[in-house]
Design a protein around this motif. Structure first.
Motif, mmCIF file in Angstrom:
data_model
loop_
_atom_site.group_PDB
_atom_site.id
_atom_site.type_symbol
_atom_site.label_atom_id
_atom_site.label_comp_id
_atom_site.label_asym_id
_atom_site.label_seq_id
_atom_site.Cartn_x
_atom_site.Cartn_y
_atom_site.Cartn_z
ATOM 1 N N LYS A 54 3.052 5.713 -2.988
ATOM 2 C CA LYS A 54 3.999 6.694 -3.620
ATOM 3 C C LYS A 54 4.191 6.560 -5.014
ATOM 4 C CE LYS A 54 8.323 5.810 -1.559
ATOM 5 N NZ LYS A 54 9.667 5.214 -1.178
ATOM 6 N N LEU A 55 3.788 5.627 -5.686
ATOM 7 C CA LEU A 55 3.493 5.471 -7.224
ATOM 8 C C LEU A 55 2.560 6.436 -7.619
ATOM 9 C CD1 LEU A 55 3.940 1.678 -7.738
ATOM 10 C CD2 LEU A 55 5.140 3.314 -8.743
ATOM 11 N N ALA A 56 1.553 6.624 -7.018
ATOM 12 C CA ALA A 56 0.327 7.515 -7.408
ATOM 13 C C ALA A 56 0.927 8.984 -7.222
ATOM 14 C CB ALA A 56 -0.844 7.207 -6.662
ATOM 15 N N GLU A 57 1.693 9.369 -6.457
ATOM 16 C CA GLU A 57 2.383 10.411 -6.199
ATOM 17 C C GLU A 57 3.382 10.872 -7.232
ATOM 18 O OE1 GLU A 57 3.174 10.496 -2.186
ATOM 19 O OE2 GLU A 57 1.304 10.624 -1.451
ATOM 20 N N PRO A 95 5.732 7.766 -13.041
ATOM 21 C CA PRO A 95 6.003 6.410 -12.439
ATOM 22 C C PRO A 95 6.255 5.236 -13.623
ATOM 23 C CG PRO A 95 3.390 6.598 -12.818
ATOM 24 C CD PRO A 95 4.266 8.046 -13.189
ATOM 25 N N PRO A 96 6.858 4.401 -13.018
ATOM 26 C CA PRO A 96 7.321 3.284 -14.022
ATOM 27 C C PRO A 96 6.213 2.577 -14.718
ATOM 28 C CG PRO A 96 7.525 2.437 -11.840
ATOM 29 C CD PRO A 96 7.272 3.889 -11.694
ATOM 30 N N LEU A 97 6.671 2.228 -15.948
ATOM 31 C CA LEU A 97 5.350 1.360 -16.784
ATOM 32 C C LEU A 97 5.184 -0.042 -16.178
ATOM 33 C CD1 LEU A 97 5.673 2.621 -20.252
ATOM 34 C CD2 LEU A 97 3.885 3.391 -18.545
ATOM 35 N N HIS A 98 6.345 -0.707 -15.822
ATOM 36 C CA HIS A 98 6.344 -1.953 -15.411
ATOM 37 C C HIS A 98 7.228 -2.048 -14.183
ATOM 38 C CE1 HIS A 98 5.211 -2.903 -19.170
ATOM 39 N NE2 HIS A 98 6.335 -2.301 -19.772
ATOM 40 N N ALA A 144 0.770 -1.180 0.117
ATOM 41 C CA ALA A 144 0.141 -0.204 0.000
ATOM 42 C C ALA A 144 1.004 1.162 -0.066
ATOM 43 C CB ALA A 144 -1.093 -0.159 1.148
ATOM 44 N N ALA A 145 1.996 1.251 0.740
ATOM 45 C CA ALA A 145 2.720 2.473 0.731
ATOM 46 C C ALA A 145 3.547 2.674 -0.385
ATOM 47 C CB ALA A 145 3.861 2.273 1.984
ATOM 48 N N VAL A 146 3.774 1.438 -1.203
ATOM 49 C CA VAL A 146 4.404 1.726 -2.485
ATOM 50 C C VAL A 146 3.490 2.132 -3.675
ATOM 51 C CG1 VAL A 146 5.572 0.536 -4.393
ATOM 52 C CG2 VAL A 146 6.432 -0.045 -2.262
#
Length: 75
Positions: A28-31, A35-38, A23-25
């Protein structure tokens, strides 16, 4: 359906990954602006994907000549 629910709930607490860390990752990705595609999350996913990609690369190398044979002849 009950069988599937039982199967998935049977994994609870036995999986390699920590849901709170996931959930934390994801947060972080949403912010992230880019963000990485893969991004495989968890060692099990990461290692499984690496193996699939290794197999794909080997197969592509095996058939490289046939793949490239469709190009126009170079003058």
């Amino acid at each position: 359906m009950d069988k599937q629910v039982a199967q998935f709930t049977g994994f609870d607490g036995k999986q390699l990954g920590n849901p709170k860390k996931l959930a934390a990752v994801v947060r972080k990705l949403a912010e992230m602006p880019n963000p990485p595609l893969h991004l495989p999350l968890g060692s099990d996913s990461y290692n499984a994907i690496l193996q699939v990609r290794k197999n794909e690369k080997e197969e592509m190398e095996q058939w490289k000549a046939l793949s490239l044979s469709t190009d126009f002849e170079q003058e």
